[in-house]
Design a protein around this motif. Sequence first.
Motif, PDB file in Angstrom:
ATOM      1  N   TYR A 196       5.490   2.605  -2.436  1.00  0.00           N
ATOM      2  CA  TYR A 196       4.681   1.500  -1.939  1.00  0.00           C
ATOM      3  C   TYR A 196       5.435   0.795  -0.823  1.00  0.00           C
ATOM      4  CZ  TYR A 196       1.284   1.930  -5.661  1.00  0.00           C
ATOM      5  OH  TYR A 196       0.299   2.393  -6.472  1.00  0.00           O
ATOM      6  N   TYR A 197       4.689   0.435   0.225  1.00  0.00           N
ATOM      7  CA  TYR A 197       5.291  -0.196   1.384  1.00  0.00           C
ATOM      8  C   TYR A 197       4.919  -1.675   1.395  1.00  0.00           C
ATOM      9  CZ  TYR A 197       5.857   4.665   2.485  1.00  0.00           C
ATOM     10  OH  TYR A 197       6.181   5.980   2.403  1.00  0.00           O
ATOM     11  N   HIS A 198       5.937  -2.498   1.612  1.00  0.00           N
ATOM     12  CA  HIS A 198       5.759  -3.949   1.557  1.00  0.00           C
ATOM     13  C   HIS A 198       6.194  -4.554   2.889  1.00  0.00           C
ATOM     14  CE1 HIS A 198       5.922  -8.020  -0.032  1.00  0.00           C
ATOM     15  NE2 HIS A 198       7.121  -8.130   0.501  1.00  0.00           N
ATOM     16  N   SER A 219       0.835  -1.199   0.000  1.00  0.00           N
ATOM     17  CA  SER A 219       0.000   0.000   0.000  1.00  0.00           C
ATOM     18  C   SER A 219       0.866   1.243   0.000  1.00  0.00           C
ATOM     19  CB  SER A 219      -0.909  -0.013   1.225  1.00  0.00           C
ATOM     20  OG  SER A 219      -1.858   1.014   1.150  1.00  0.00           O
ATOM     21  N   TYR A 220       0.242   2.404  -0.259  1.00  0.00           N
ATOM     22  CA  TYR A 220       0.980   3.676  -0.238  1.00  0.00           C
ATOM     23  C   TYR A 220       0.419   4.574   0.854  1.00  0.00           C
ATOM     24  CZ  TYR A 220      -3.062   4.809  -3.142  1.00  0.00           C
ATOM     25  OH  TYR A 220      -4.336   4.950  -3.633  1.00  0.00           O
ATOM     26  N   GLY A 221       1.153   5.635   1.154  1.00  0.00           N
ATOM     27  CA  GLY A 221       0.852   6.472   2.319  1.00  0.00           C
ATOM     28  C   GLY A 221      -0.597   6.875   2.468  1.00  0.00           C
ATOM     29  N   TYR A 222      -1.145   7.496   1.421  1.00  0.00           N
ATOM     30  CA  TYR A 222      -2.501   8.023   1.542  1.00  0.00           C
ATOM     31  C   TYR A 222      -3.515   6.898   1.751  1.00  0.00           C
ATOM     32  CZ  TYR A 222      -6.730  10.660   0.514  1.00  0.00           C
ATOM     33  OH  TYR A 222      -7.965  11.228   0.576  1.00  0.00           O
ATOM     34  N   ARG A 223      -3.300   5.750   1.069  1.00  0.00           N
ATOM     35  CA  ARG A 223      -4.255   4.656   1.223  1.00  0.00           C
ATOM     36  C   ARG A 223      -4.186   4.055   2.629  1.00  0.00           C
ATOM     37  NH1 ARG A 223      -4.158  -0.476  -2.531  1.00  0.00           N
ATOM     38  NH2 ARG A 223      -3.962  -1.632  -0.583  1.00  0.00           N
ATOM     39  N   ILE A 224      -2.988   4.030   3.201  1.00  0.00           N
ATOM     40  CA  ILE A 224      -2.857   3.525   4.574  1.00  0.00           C
ATOM     41  C   ILE A 224      -3.704   4.383   5.515  1.00  0.00           C
ATOM     42  CG2 ILE A 224      -1.245   3.218   6.495  1.00  0.00           C
ATOM     43  CD1 ILE A 224       0.916   2.563   4.417  1.00  0.00           C
TER      44      ILE A 224
END
Lengths: 213, 122
Positions: B70-72, B23-28
């Motif tokens: 994106y963070y994994h 996911s990416y910052g804003y979606r988190i």
Amino acid sequence: MTKTVFMRNLSDRLVSVTPERISPSDAMRSLDYYEEMIDDRVEDGMSEEEAVAAVGHPDDVFRDILAALPSSPQPRTEPAHSSEAPSPEKKKSSPWRTALLIVTSPVWGTLLVAAALVLFSLYIVLFALVVSFWGVFASLAISGAVLIASSVPLFIGEGMPAAMASLGMGLAALGLAILFFFLCTAFTRFSARLTDVTFRGAVSLFRRKERRS
Amino acid sequence: MDVQMKRGLLEVCVLAAIRDSDSYGYRIIKDMKPYVDISESTLYPILRRLEAAGYLTVRTETHNGRVRKYYHILPLGVERIRQFREEWRELTAVYRFITRPPEPPGADPDEAASAGKGERNS
């Protein structure tokens, strides 16, 4: 506040901090992060002003970035200490420091010039890379367009297979060109920010030195 | 809530937000919103800390002509979530002890009545 103003304000605050406290790469990362946040909010349907307001005031954001740094000292106490204790010492040693600076100038002067030239050549390399990236994009786009256009006379002169081959290659080239366009814009942005941050970091380094001596 | 406790909780929340898919910052932030409100400037240091601790990795992708991170989640991050669930079991035991109904006092009928009330309230 527009995104551009917000980003400028934030980067101004970040370069005002010593590079020992926040490294240029850390500063760039946090700038990227907040820019991405604003862009994502705009993409989600917010206006630019709303998106910037939702992220917060540059002062608050800056304070949060500093507070989150690993092993960062309390931001408030540091200036108070430096103005009290070490300033008389610095005043005493300042004639010696200037004398030393003048005497050793042939050494540090040449080193400084060399460092500046190295930095400058790095910028040239970076700039050449940007230009060559765009060159690849342009050649792909032009060759794609020409190949697609030439499929018509080929169809008339040579027949279907040659025309289809030309059309196919043209479409492939255009597709690559579109991919390269995104790559190019991203790379150009990256190099522009890198230049901005390092240049202003270097300038602020000198400003502080002037004030101290 | 206690600052330290909230920080620890938010870290696990962020890991949980990227557990199933990157996911990416804003979606988190958006995914967490129904459960816990978190601001951009709160999330940023958490992401950096989690990255430094080896709980997640970051990769950059181009999205609509701009760059997005994106963070994994890494195995260590998954392990952290599992650990949290164990800690939570211990915590609920402590909670039950803290909020247990007052013990019925001796023979005094007045106090017994108020204890009964307390039990009903809890």
